[in-house]
Design a protein around this motif. Structure first.
Motif, mmCIF file in Angstrom:
data_model
loop_
_atom_site.group_PDB
_atom_site.id
_atom_site.type_symbol
_atom_site.label_atom_id
_atom_site.label_comp_id
_atom_site.label_asym_id
_atom_site.label_seq_id
_atom_site.Cartn_x
_atom_site.Cartn_y
_atom_site.Cartn_z
ATOM 1 N N ASP A 198 0.851 -1.181 0.000
ATOM 2 C CA ASP A 198 0.000 0.000 0.000
ATOM 3 C C ASP A 198 0.891 1.236 0.000
ATOM 4 O OD1 ASP A 198 -2.138 1.685 0.163
ATOM 5 O OD2 ASP A 198 -2.522 1.304 2.291
ATOM 6 N N GLN A 211 0.114 4.346 0.106
ATOM 7 C CA GLN A 211 -0.285 5.356 1.075
ATOM 8 C C GLN A 211 0.294 5.041 2.454
ATOM 9 O OE1 GLN A 211 -4.474 5.857 1.517
ATOM 10 N NE2 GLN A 211 -4.272 7.586 2.896
ATOM 11 N N SER A 212 0.303 3.785 2.850
ATOM 12 C CA SER A 212 0.864 3.456 4.159
ATOM 13 C C SER A 212 2.379 3.648 4.166
ATOM 14 C CB SER A 212 0.511 2.022 4.551
ATOM 15 O OG SER A 212 1.195 1.095 3.733
ATOM 16 N N VAL A 238 2.625 7.404 4.771
ATOM 17 C CA VAL A 238 2.081 7.888 6.034
ATOM 18 C C VAL A 238 2.942 7.459 7.216
ATOM 19 C CG1 VAL A 238 0.108 7.655 7.606
ATOM 20 C CG2 VAL A 238 -0.265 8.069 5.180
ATOM 21 N N ARG A 239 3.493 6.275 7.165
ATOM 22 C CA ARG A 239 4.255 5.750 8.301
ATOM 23 C C ARG A 239 5.438 6.639 8.699
ATOM 24 N NH1 ARG A 239 5.343 -0.029 7.185
ATOM 25 N NH2 ARG A 239 3.115 -0.131 7.502
ATOM 26 N N ARG A 268 4.032 9.865 10.393
ATOM 27 C CA ARG A 268 3.574 9.615 11.760
ATOM 28 C C ARG A 268 4.745 9.407 12.711
ATOM 29 N NH1 ARG A 268 -1.669 5.763 10.935
ATOM 30 N NH2 ARG A 268 -3.080 7.430 10.360
ATOM 31 N N ASP A 306 -1.318 -0.012 16.272
ATOM 32 C CA ASP A 306 -1.563 -1.434 16.073
ATOM 33 C C ASP A 306 -0.743 -2.306 17.004
ATOM 34 O OD1 ASP A 306 0.788 -0.679 14.870
ATOM 35 O OD2 ASP A 306 0.586 -2.046 13.189
#
Length: 81
Positions: A19, A21-22, A25-26, A29, A80
């Protein structure tokens, strides 16, 4: 049921979709989380210096903005785990 030696490439490989996007984003963040954690360490030296000049006041405001942005961007980091 028997398995066929003639499988399609999508069936032969495990489903490991990446992915994008992940992946983007990771790191944001991560950086936001650590900015929110570490930026308050700059408050005591700035406040103890007396904030005499305009530049120190601007620096204090900048650290505050970095802290708030870090809190917003770092929200959900390692949720998570």
């Amino acid at each position: 049921m028997s398995t066929s030696p003639f499988q399609s490439p999508s069936e032969a490989l495990p489903n490991r979709s990446i992915d994008i996007q992940s992946l983007a984003v990771r790191p944001v963040r991560f950086a936001g989380f650590w900015a929110a954690v570490l930026s308050p360490l700059a408050y005591p030296p700035l406040l103890l210096s007396g904030l005499d000049g305009q530049s120190l006041l601007v620096l204090l405001a900048g650290v505050f903005v970095v802290n708030v942005l870090g809190l917003l961007l770092g929200r959900g980091y390692r949720a998570d785990a």
